[in-house]
Design a protein around this motif. Structure first.
Motif, short mmCIF file in Angstrom:
data_model
loop_
_atom_site.label_atom_id
_atom_site.label_comp_id
_atom_site.label_asym_id
_atom_site.label_seq_id
_atom_site.Cartn_x
_atom_site.Cartn_y
_atom_site.Cartn_z
N VAL A 43 1.00 -1.18 0.05
CA VAL A 43 0.00 -0.03 -0.10
C VAL A 43 1.02 1.46 -0.06
O VAL A 43 0.64 2.38 -0.63
N VAL A 44 2.10 1.28 0.82
CA VAL A 44 3.04 2.43 0.92
C VAL A 44 3.57 2.93 -0.43
O VAL A 44 3.02 4.07 -0.69
N LEU B 209 3.16 7.14 -4.33
CA LEU B 209 3.27 7.45 -6.03
C LEU B 209 2.15 7.69 -6.68
O LEU B 209 2.28 8.80 -7.31
N ALA B 210 0.97 7.33 -6.11
CA ALA B 210 -0.23 7.83 -6.89
C ALA B 210 -0.65 9.15 -6.63
O ALA B 210 -0.66 10.05 -7.41
N VAL C 18 -0.91 -9.53 -7.14
CA VAL C 18 -1.03 -9.12 -8.51
C VAL C 18 -1.67 -7.81 -8.94
O VAL C 18 -1.16 -6.94 -9.65
N PHE C 19 -2.54 -7.60 -8.16
CA PHE C 19 -3.51 -6.28 -8.25
C PHE C 19 -2.39 -5.18 -7.85
O PHE C 19 -2.27 -4.20 -8.55
N PHE C 20 -1.81 -5.44 -6.75
CA PHE C 20 -1.07 -4.27 -6.25
C PHE C 20 0.33 -4.13 -7.02
O PHE C 20 0.87 -2.99 -7.33
N LEU D 218 1.26 -0.81 -9.02
CA LEU D 218 2.72 -0.39 -8.56
C LEU D 218 3.40 0.04 -10.03
O LEU D 218 4.00 1.11 -10.14
N TRP D 219 3.29 -0.81 -10.75
CA TRP D 219 3.93 -0.67 -12.30
C TRP D 219 3.30 0.48 -12.87
O TRP D 219 3.91 1.31 -13.54
#
Lengths: 233, 236
Positions: free
Chosen positions: B141-142, B147-148, B217-219, B223-224
């Motif tokens: 999550v961090v 980044l978002a 997978v979702f994270f 992240l990518w």
């Protein structure tokens, strides 16, 4: 005089929108509304609604008004304003009213998602607007104790918890404080909201008197301290 | 790799130089105190809380991630506001190495916080494997959060507004614990839903493999995606 104030108010809304506060507040309210709508079948959501109103829209007033002032100080905007023939009351009122109106609209949005139109809209609006005004004024008062936002945020935790969550815990029945609750600044507003959404019998005289006493008192305290610690320095 | 570690440690020290950021390090202590000392007596006293035991762990785990979500977001916003980000744009690291260096310690620190929290708590029994998986998953999550936010905001004011919105997005899947079973996974659009569901299953001694896999997978996809957006927007 009204033109000057009207113009200040308009620009406060422009600034709030420029910083996405209006859009994000509405989006957050819509998402809360969606979740509350999903949860409506699990039983009465009145208490959850009141808890959300006390912890979300009121935060808009408290934190964002302080953050705006810190940013204006950092970029020397306030210092520039202070040497113009501005009226500090206009500045104060325009900032407080703009964020409080947004808070009130968000509170109404939350209530509509839970209650539809089946609540006393007028008293609810008065109660939620009063909480937003009080929290904005408290934010203006508290910001004078710190020179930057993160310190303000840290020192605010106990203050804001006492300001909002003591009355909330009393409302939720975690403890009973008897007549002591009358000294909570938001108690009158909370009573009005409770009456509006749940029909709880309340003392209207106390609720109105509490709002009429605490808003001018908070305004006076915040104004005097702001004048002494920010404007004159 | 040496450069990445060097920058990671230098970056981490920034937090201790800024007293206002340093003060946020106290937040996990509060979470630990609540989960270890405040919640168990409450559960004993109020039987009504029994069906929601896993919820306390969910809140504890996610609140542990919020400390570095906030700190990392604010450090990066500050760099953007003070134009330091532009200088980072020309350091001899590629952008992905830069991101790795900025989030290596916050990520690992958050993993350790949750490893310890889940190990010492007495609310529910959770297996060692589940503790490891949940800790490594939740800490993602961090970087995604910070980044978002920094891909979207221009200044501290906007930053705080978005932080408020993101806090809500992170917590919204808690609502899944209160809806009928058939609606639970409607909250699957929110990545933290899979973390919360994994914790819920772990507290019932059920396998968390499926939910943890979906979560990872979702994270990692998120992240990518946010890393690419961040790189495009942060250094200009």
């Amino acid at each position: 005089m009204m033109n000057s104030f009207g113009s200040q108010l308009k620009w406060q809304f422009v600034l709030l929108q420029k910083n996405s506060i209006i859009t994000i507040s509405i989006v957050v309210t819509l998402m809360y509304g969606l979740v509350l709508y999903f949860l409506r079948d699990i039983g009465s959501l009145d208490k959850l609604l009141v808890a959300l109103v006390l912890n979300d829209p009121s935060v808009i007033g408290y934190f964002f008004i302080a953050l705006a002032i810190y940013i204006e100080m950092k970029h020397q905007i306030l210092q520039a304003i202070f040497v113009t023939p501005f009226n500090l009351h206009h500045l104060f009122l325009s900032k407080v009213i703009s964020v409080s109106l947004i808070g009130m609209v968000c509170s109404l949005g939350l209530a509509f998602s839970v209650k539809g139109f089946d609540f006393n809209i007028a008293w609810y609006a008065v109660g939620s607007l009063s909480i937003c005004i009080l929290s904005s004024l408290l934010g203006l008062y508290m910001l004078t104790f710190s020179n930057e936002f993160l310190k303000f945020a840290m020192t605010s935790i106990p203050v804001f918890l006492a300001f909002v969550n003591l009355p909330l815990l009393q409302y939720l029945g975690v403890f009973e404080m008897g007549v002591v609750k009358c000294i909570f600044p938001i108690q009158g507003s909370l009573d009005l909201i409770d009456y509006s959404v749940s029909g709880t019998a309340i003392n209207f005289g106390f609720a109105i008197a509490s709002i009429v006493v605490f808003i001018p008192l908070f305004y006076w305290l915040a104004y005097r301290r702001f004048l002494r610690k920010i404007v004159h320095q | 790799m040496k450069k990445i570690f060097k920058l990671a440690f230098t970056d981490f020290k920034l937090i201790f130089r800024d007293p206002s950021l340093r003060s946020f390090l106290v937040l996990p202590v509060i979470v630990f105190a609540l989960i270890i000392w405040a919640v168990p007596p409450l559960i004993e006293k109020y039987a009504i809380l029994a069906p929601y035991l896993s919820l306390f762990l969910v809140i504890g785990v996610i609140e542990n991630t919020q400390m570095f979500c906030f700190i990392s977001s604010m450090v990066l916003i500050d760099e953007k506001e003070s134009d330091v980000a532009k200088v980072y744009g020309v350091v001899p690291l590629n952008k992905m190495e830069y991101i790795l260096s900025r989030f290596l310690i916050p990520y690992l620190f958050t993993v350790v916080l949750n490893l310890v929290l889940l190990s010492v708590q007495t609310i529910c029994e959770v297996s060692v494997l589940a503790i490891l998986l949940i800790s490594f998953l939740a800490a993602l999550v961090v970087p995604v959060y910070a980044l978002a936010i920094n891909s979207m905001v221009q200044n501290r004011m906007q930053g705080m507004v978005y932080i408020k919105a993101f806090n809500m997005l992170v917590l919204i899947p808690v609502a899944a614990f209160f809806v009928p079973e058939k609606f639970v996974h409607l909250f699957g659009f929110f990545p933290t839903h899979w973390v919360f569901q994994a914790i819920d299953k772990a507290t019932q001694n059920l396998s968390i493999g499926l939910f943890a896999t979906i979560g990872f997978v979702f994270f990692l996809i998120l992240l990518w995606w946010v890393s690419r957006t961040f790189v495009r927007k942060h250094f200009v």
